[in-house]
Write a protein that holds these residues in place. Structure first.
Motif, short mmCIF file in Angstrom:
data_model
loop_
_atom_site.label_atom_id
_atom_site.label_comp_id
_atom_site.label_asym_id
_atom_site.label_seq_id
_atom_site.Cartn_x
_atom_site.Cartn_y
_atom_site.Cartn_z
N ALA A 95 15.31 52.65 112.33
CA ALA A 95 14.10 52.84 111.24
C ALA A 95 15.05 53.49 110.42
N SER A 96 15.22 53.41 108.97
CA SER A 96 15.47 53.60 107.73
C SER A 96 14.97 53.47 106.32
N LEU A 97 14.69 55.14 105.95
CA LEU A 97 14.66 54.75 105.00
C LEU A 97 14.99 55.52 103.37
N GLY A 98 14.67 54.66 102.05
CA GLY A 98 15.90 55.08 100.79
C GLY A 98 15.01 54.31 99.58
N LEU A 99 16.00 54.48 99.03
CA LEU A 99 15.64 54.19 97.82
C LEU A 99 16.63 52.66 97.11
N GLY A 100 15.21 52.08 96.65
CA GLY A 100 15.95 50.63 96.30
C GLY A 100 15.40 50.41 95.00
N GLU A 101 16.32 49.62 94.47
CA GLU A 101 16.11 49.00 93.17
C GLU A 101 16.26 47.66 92.75
N LEU A 102 15.17 46.65 92.11
CA LEU A 102 15.50 45.77 91.76
C LEU A 102 16.15 45.21 90.94
#
Length: 107
Positions: free
Chosen positions: A37-44
């Motif tokens: 499992a991973s969690l982070g910041l995303g950008e489109l």
């Protein structure tokens, strides 16, 4: 293509997502089963514009099999979720992705 406003109207375009974060993987040895499992910041990225940053996460369940003394081959299923704000809009971009992954590992 992008479904605009849930109205069934699609606009042909290219959308990509970039994310950075951290995660953990738990192996059940010696079976080769693993959960990640991973969690982070995303950008489109939509054509020539970038969204604000938002939450992106990924969960993977997989299995690896030894095929040699140091080599293993694997198969995994992944589930990704993201929610990212768009500048100037009241609503957020939300999405779900599923994937099938193959791996080869040298240990």
């Amino acid at each position: 293509s992008v479904d605009y406003g849930g109205l069934g109207t699609t606009i042909p375009t290219e959308v990509n997502m970039t994310a950075i974060g951290g995660g953990l993987t738990w192996y059940v040895l010696p079976s080769g089963l693993y959960l990640s499992a991973s969690l982070g910041l995303g950008e489109l990225g939509i054509e020539n514009t970038r969204s604000d940053r938002g939450v992106a996460m990924d969960m993977t369940l997989g299995q690896e099999w030894w095929v040699g003394r140091q080599w293993s081959l694997g198969l995994a299923g992944g589930l990704g979720l993201h929610e990212i704000a768009e500048p100037g809009l009241d609503d957020n971009w939300r999405g779900v992705s599923i994937g099938l992954r193959f791996s080869a590992s040298l240990r």
